[in-house]
Write an enzyme that holds these catalytic residues in place. Structure first.
Site, PDB file in Angstrom:
ATOM      1  N   ASP A  81       0.813  -1.207   0.000  1.00 19.88           N
ATOM      2  CA  ASP A  81       0.000   0.000   0.000  1.00 19.88           C
ATOM      3  C   ASP A  81       0.854   1.268   0.000  1.00 19.88           C
ATOM      4  OD1 ASP A  81      -2.308   1.478   0.067  1.00 19.88           O
ATOM      5  OD2 ASP A  81      -2.719   1.159   2.196  1.00 19.88           O
ATOM      6  N   HIS A  82       0.330   2.307  -0.616  1.00 20.60           N
ATOM      7  CA  HIS A  82       0.922   3.652  -0.606  1.00 20.60           C
ATOM      8  C   HIS A  82       2.417   3.645  -0.944  1.00 20.60           C
ATOM      9  CE1 HIS A  82      -2.496   6.119   0.506  1.00 20.60           C
ATOM     10  NE2 HIS A  82      -2.870   5.167   1.342  1.00 20.60           N
ATOM     11  N   GLU A 174      -3.225  -0.367  -8.190  1.00 17.81           N
ATOM     12  CA  GLU A 174      -4.227   0.619  -7.781  1.00 17.81           C
ATOM     13  C   GLU A 174      -3.561   1.985  -7.802  1.00 17.81           C
ATOM     14  OE1 GLU A 174      -7.117  -0.024  -4.639  1.00 17.81           O
ATOM     15  OE2 GLU A 174      -6.286   1.699  -3.559  1.00 17.81           O
ATOM     16  N   LYS A 217      -9.967   8.804   9.934  1.00 15.01           N
ATOM     17  CA  LYS A 217      -9.478   7.515  10.399  1.00 15.01           C
ATOM     18  C   LYS A 217     -10.329   6.984  11.556  1.00 15.01           C
ATOM     19  CE  LYS A 217      -5.856   7.386   7.666  1.00 15.01           C
ATOM     20  NZ  LYS A 217      -5.740   6.403   6.573  1.00 15.01           N
ATOM     21  N   HIS A 250     -10.554   4.377   0.406  1.00 17.18           N
ATOM     22  CA  HIS A 250      -9.482   4.436   1.394  1.00 17.18           C
ATOM     23  C   HIS A 250     -10.017   4.989   2.711  1.00 17.18           C
ATOM     24  CE1 HIS A 250      -5.655   4.142  -1.261  1.00 17.18           C
ATOM     25  NE2 HIS A 250      -6.637   3.401  -1.747  1.00 17.18           N
TER      26      HIS A 250
END
Length: 392
Positions: A81-82, A174, A217, A250
Site C-alpha cells: 500500500d501507498h 491501484e 481515520k 481508502h
C-alpha cells in the site's frame, strides 16, 4: 492455483484487511468466509511498516502461515500500500506482494497545462454512459492538469517500474489520488482515467478518488449521504468508461452509514481498504483482559497525541483528548474504543506504541494468550462491515 500464496484478484469486489501486528488473519478469515468479497489478508503501507518496524516479508509471512494453519483454500491478495518510490516496489515485490497501490501525493498540484494536453482535451466531447456528454473548458482542464498532471506522470513511471520488476509474474495496480484537500470532481476523474490510459499504466484494477465528505481515520462517514451517493454514481460511471476498474475506498474502516450506499452503487467494481480498525480491536482485547495495562497505554498515547496526529486528517483535538477520563475498567471501554476522541487518540498513536520496547511485547503476549477472544472481536467487527456493504 497455490492458495498458500497471494494472487491478483482482478475485478471481483474485494476487501482489504490491514494487520499491523501480524496476528489478525484468523479473525479476518472468520468474517471474510461468510461473504463473497475477495479478501486481501496481507496489506500494509511502507509508512506503517516503518512505524511498526516490520519488513514486507513479515507481512506476507504472517498471513501465509495463518491461512495455511486455517486450511484456507481460496484465492487471496497482498497489497503493498501507498508506494511512493521505485525502491518501495523493489522491496515489496521481492517479498511476494502482487497488488501495488501507487501513491503520487507528493506530486499533487505540481502539474501544468501543456500544449499537448490542450490538443488532447480542449474542444473535444467525451460521451460517458449514464453521465452523457462531458467537456473540458480551459479553466477545468487547467485545474485538472495542475492538480493531477504531475501525479499521473509519476504513476506512469511507477507503473513501468512495477511491470519491469514483476517481469512474467502476474500483478495488478491501484492508483490512489485520494490525499488531496478538495474532492475529485467527475471531470477530474475523467482526466485521471484517460491519462492512465495515455501513459499506458499497466493492469490498473482500481482507483481511489477523494470523495466528498470526510473519511477520517477510525470513525464513521461525516457528510451529506445524498450528495455522496450522487457523486459516487459519477465516479462509478467514469470507472466503467475508462477501465473498467474498481472504485477504491481508502480510510474505509468503520464508515457504517455509507456502506449500504457504497455496496449498492459500486456493485462488483468495489475495493474497500481498512487498517487501523484491526489494531483498535486488538486493544479491545487488552482492555478486557488487562485493564491496568490498557490504562498505561492510554496515558502514553495521551502524551504522544499532539505529535502523532500531525500526519493524519482527523477532527479530534488535544483539548478533547485531555478531557477524556482515566481508564479504570470496563465502564470506560466504549469511551476509548467506540467514541470518536478515544478511537482517534489510539488510532494515530499506534506507531509510538508499537515501537516502544515496553508495550509491543506485552500486547503480543496478551493476544497470543487470548487468541480466541481476539478472533471473536475481529470476526464480529468485520462481519458488521461486510454485512452493511452487502445490505445495499
Amino acid at each position: 492455483m497455490n492458495t498458500a500464496l497471494p494472487v491478483p484478484l482482478g475485478l471481483k469486489k474485494s476487501f482489504g484487511f490491514g494487520d499491523r501486528l501480524g496476528l489478525a488473519t484468523p479473525g479476518h478469515f472468520a468474517a471474510a468466509r461468510k461473504f463473497d468479497f475477495a479478501p486481501i489478508f496481507a496489506q500494509q503501507s511502507i509508512r506503517e511498516m516503518e512505524r511498526t518496524r516490520r519488513k514486507p516479508e513479515d507481512v506476507i509471512q504472517a498471513a501465509t502461515e495463518a491461512l495455511r494453519e486455517l486450511g484456507a483454500n481460496s484465492a487471496w491478495g497482498a497489497d503493498a500500500d501507498h508506494l511512493k518510490l521505485p525502491e518501495h516496489v523493489d522491496r515489496t515485490a521481492a517479498a511476494g506482494f502482487c497488488f501495488f497501490t501507487i501513491d503520487p501525493s507528493a506530486h499533487v498540484g505540481k502539474g501544468a497545462l501543456t500544449p499537448e494536453l490542450e490538443a488532447l482535451y480542449l474542444g473535444r466531447k467525451f460521451e460517458v454512459p449514464m453521465l452523457g456528454m462531458l467537456q473540458f473548458d480551459r479553466a477545468t482542464l487547467q485545474g485538472a492538469a495542475v492538480k493531477y498532471g504531475g501525479s499521473l506522470e509519476h504513476v506512469g513511471v511507477m507503473g513501468c517500474h512495477i511491470a519491469k520488476v514483476m517481469d512474467s509474474r502476474p500483478f495488478e495496480i491501484e492508483v490512489s489520488v485520494d490525499e488531496t484537500d478538495e474532492p475529485t470532481s467527475a471531470l477530474e476523474h475523467l482526466f485521471i482515467g484517460l491519462e492512465l490510459r495515455r501513459h499506458k499504466v499497466p493492469n490498473v484494477v482500481s482507483v481511489a478518488p477523494r470523495f466528498i465528505g470526510d473519511f477520517e481515520k477510525g470513525i464513521d462517514y461525516k457528510g451529506d449521504l445524498k450528495k455522496f451517493e450522487a457523486s459516487l454514481r459519477d465516479h462509478v460511471a467514469i470507472a466503467k468508461h475508462c477501465g473498467p476498474y474498481k472504485i477504491s475506498v481508502h480510510s474505509g474502516s468503520d464508515k457504517f452509514a455509507a456502506y449500504p450506499i457504497v455496496g449498492r452503487v459500486c456493485g462488483e467494481l468495489l475495493h474497500v481498504k481498512t487498517a487501523g480498525t484491526s489494531y483498535l480491536e486488538a486493544l479491545r482485547v487488552v482492555a478486557r483482559t488487562d485493564p491496568k495495562f490498557f490504562a498505561e497505554i492510554i496515558e502514553f498515547c495521551r502524551g504522544r497525541f499532539a505529535t502523532d496526529r500531525r500526519s493524519y486528517h482527523i477532527s479530534t483535538t488535544e483539548a478533547q483528548v485531555n478531557a477524556l477520563p482515566k481508564y479504570s475498567g470496563s465502564k470506560e471501554e466504549a469511551v476509548f474504543l467506540d467514541e470518536i476522541p478515544g478511537r482517534q487518540l489510539l488510532h494515530v498513536t499506534f506507531g509510538s506504541v508499537l515501537t516502544d520496547a515496553s508495550f509491543k511485547p506485552r500486547i503480543m503476549e496478551a493476544l497470543h494468550k487470548h487468541a480466541s477472544l481476539h478472533e471473536e472481536v475481529l470476526d464480529r467487527h468485520f462481519t458488521k462491515h461486510l454485512s452493511l456493504l452487502t445490505k445495499g
